[in-house]
Motif scaffolding. Structure first.
Motif, PDB file in Angstrom:
ATOM      1  N   MET A 183      25.921  65.520  87.297  1.00  0.00           N
ATOM      2  CA  MET A 183      27.182  66.074  86.802  1.00  0.00           C
ATOM      3  C   MET A 183      27.363  65.778  85.317  1.00  0.00           C
ATOM      4  O   MET A 183      27.842  66.622  84.554  1.00  0.00           O
ATOM      5  CB  MET A 183      28.353  65.512  87.614  1.00  0.00           C
TER       6      MET A 183
ATOM      7  N   TYR B 192      24.982  67.982  83.379  1.00  0.00           N
ATOM      8  CA  TYR B 192      25.419  69.371  83.537  1.00  0.00           C
ATOM      9  C   TYR B 192      26.541  69.684  82.552  1.00  0.00           C
ATOM     10  O   TYR B 192      26.536  70.727  81.887  1.00  0.00           O
ATOM     11  CB  TYR B 192      25.890  69.592  84.972  1.00  0.00           C
ATOM     12  N   MET B 193      27.512  68.795  82.429  1.00  0.00           N
ATOM     13  CA  MET B 193      28.609  69.010  81.488  1.00  0.00           C
ATOM     14  C   MET B 193      28.112  68.957  80.041  1.00  0.00           C
ATOM     15  O   MET B 193      28.603  69.685  79.175  1.00  0.00           O
ATOM     16  CB  MET B 193      29.703  67.968  81.710  1.00  0.00           C
TER      17      MET B 193
ATOM     18  N   CYS C 132      27.986  78.771  83.478  1.00  0.00           N
ATOM     19  CA  CYS C 132      28.875  77.699  83.916  1.00  0.00           C
ATOM     20  C   CYS C 132      30.326  78.160  83.785  1.00  0.00           C
ATOM     21  O   CYS C 132      30.635  79.089  83.039  1.00  0.00           O
ATOM     22  CB  CYS C 132      28.661  76.442  83.073  1.00  0.00           C
TER      23      CYS C 132
ATOM     24  N   SER D 165      37.158  75.091  80.683  1.00  0.00           N
ATOM     25  CA  SER D 165      37.227  74.253  81.878  1.00  0.00           C
ATOM     26  C   SER D 165      36.457  72.949  81.672  1.00  0.00           C
ATOM     27  O   SER D 165      35.355  72.942  81.121  1.00  0.00           O
ATOM     28  CB  SER D 165      36.648  75.012  83.075  1.00  0.00           C
TER      29      SER D 165
ATOM     30  N   HIS E 110      36.519  70.499  84.407  1.00  0.00           N
ATOM     31  CA  HIS E 110      36.532  69.816  85.700  1.00  0.00           C
ATOM     32  C   HIS E 110      35.485  70.415  86.633  1.00  0.00           C
ATOM     33  O   HIS E 110      34.987  71.521  86.406  1.00  0.00           O
ATOM     34  CB  HIS E 110      37.919  69.914  86.351  1.00  0.00           C
ATOM     35  N   VAL E 111      35.158  69.678  87.659  1.00  0.00           N
ATOM     36  CA  VAL E 111      34.293  70.159  88.729  1.00  0.00           C
ATOM     37  C   VAL E 111      35.036  69.975  90.048  1.00  0.00           C
ATOM     38  O   VAL E 111      35.955  69.150  90.149  1.00  0.00           O
ATOM     39  CB  VAL E 111      32.947  69.405  88.769  1.00  0.00           C
TER      40      VAL E 111
ATOM     41  N   LYS F 243      39.397  67.848  92.893  1.00  0.00           N
ATOM     42  CA  LYS F 243      39.205  68.239  91.497  1.00  0.00           C
ATOM     43  C   LYS F 243      38.947  66.986  90.665  1.00  0.00           C
ATOM     44  O   LYS F 243      39.764  66.068  90.646  1.00  0.00           O
ATOM     45  CB  LYS F 243      40.440  68.976  90.971  1.00  0.00           C
TER      46      LYS F 243
END
Length: 321
Positions: free
Chosen positions: A212, A215-216, A247, A266, A268-269, A279
């Motif tokens: 994560m 990914y961000m 994304c 955005s 958040h995931v 969230k």
């Protein structure tokens, strides 16, 4: 082209104006060295003008070179080799993700006759001789009647859009498809192969926390365009526009056609755990009041809380039944 002409003109005019203004501040020096100063101003203007001309022409030449398509079919010809050497000399050594978008050629629109010919070639192995003859007859009628009218519609789209096909493809073949997405469309899932080189002592939560985080980080590079652009054979840039939808994008279902919506801001995931959704905001405020991404260990703490909370909620639900 008008903007390029303007840039070239300004490349000559601005140095002259600045030179005259600077000289006017020293009238005594001007009176004694008119010839020297005149050559200085003209030389400076020519130097700056040459710089602007070369810069503009370089990108115009690159734009024209990228319109050449024979390199895909005839790689060993002298023309293709000369084209490749020239493009290699002019192209920047490193390009960013969206840097070349405005220099890429438009998506080509084939001629009607070419489209019909390729269609016949494609369907011939799938049909019997009698069926194929019927298709040939139908294609001949199409070339005389509906075909030219439809081709004019596409030609108009070609003149008015950067990519005449993209909107039609997205709307009618992708978002308009009513078939199951996991079978008929692009989908993605992650398995153990993603983590096969990780430390075997790490657990599922720590692995996902690292994923994560990176990914961000990857999403941030897409948004600011700092990610390296894609190149074919490290020479020909290709369009990277679809990266904008990689994304923070969702497909909203509709009755007859879906909607593709982006959320570029955005941060958040959404985490699913035992039928529950959580969230997780991936940014926090540091001691200086700036927004920064959570560290992998902080993300792991969030995931561990989610797992414990989901276990608690589901266990309470079972006890209530």
């Amino acid at each position: 082209m008008a903007n390029q002409t303007w840039n070239i003109t300004m490349g000559f005019i601005i140095p002259i104006v600045l030179g005259i203004f600077t000289i006017s501040l020293f009238p005594e020096f001007l009176a004694q060295n008119k010839t020297t100063l005149m050559f200085f101003v003209i030389g400076t203007a020519l130097a700056f003008g040459y710089f602007f001309v070369v810069k503009v022409l370089r990108w115009e030449i690159i734009r024209k070179l990228l319109e050449y398509r024979e390199w895909m079919y005839d790689r060993n010809s002298f023309k293709t080799k000369a084209w490749g050497v020239t493009l290699k000399l002019l192209m920047p050594k490193k390009i960013k993700l969206f840097q070349m978008e405005k220099y890429l050629p438009k998506y080509p629109l084939p001629k009607l006759e070419v489209t019909c010919k390729k269609t016949l070639t494609m369907v011939k192995p799938l049909l019997s001789d009698a069926e194929y003859l019927k298709v040939v007859e139908a294609m001949e009628d199409f070339l005389k009647e509906e075909g030219p009218k439809l081709q004019k519609v596409l030609e108009k789209r070609y003149d008015e859009h950067e990519n005449w096909l993209a909107e039609l493809w997205n709307k009618y073949l992708y978002l308009g498809s009513r078939g199951p997405l996991p079978v008929h469309s692009n989908y993605c899932c992650l398995g153990d192969k993603l983590f096969e080189y990780d430390d075997p002592r790490s657990n599922q939560v720590s692995k996902m926390a690292n994923f994560m985080y990176y990914y961000m980080e990857y999403l941030g590079k897409i948004n600011n365009g700092s990610l390296a652009g894609l190149m074919i054979q490290n020479l020909v840039p290709i369009c990277c526009d679809r990266y904008r939808y990689l994304c923070a994008t969702t497909r909203i279902p509709g009755e007859s056609i879906d909607e593709l919506k982006r959320f570029p801001n955005s941060t958040h995931v959404v985490v699913f755990r035992k039928g529950l959704m959580y969230k997780v905001d991936m940014k926090s405020v540091d001691s200086d009041g700036k927004f920064t991404f959570l560290t992998p260990s902080e993300i792991q703490g969030q995931l561990e809380f989610i797992m414990a909370d989901a276990d608690r909620v589901t266990s309470n639900s079972k006890s209530d039944i």
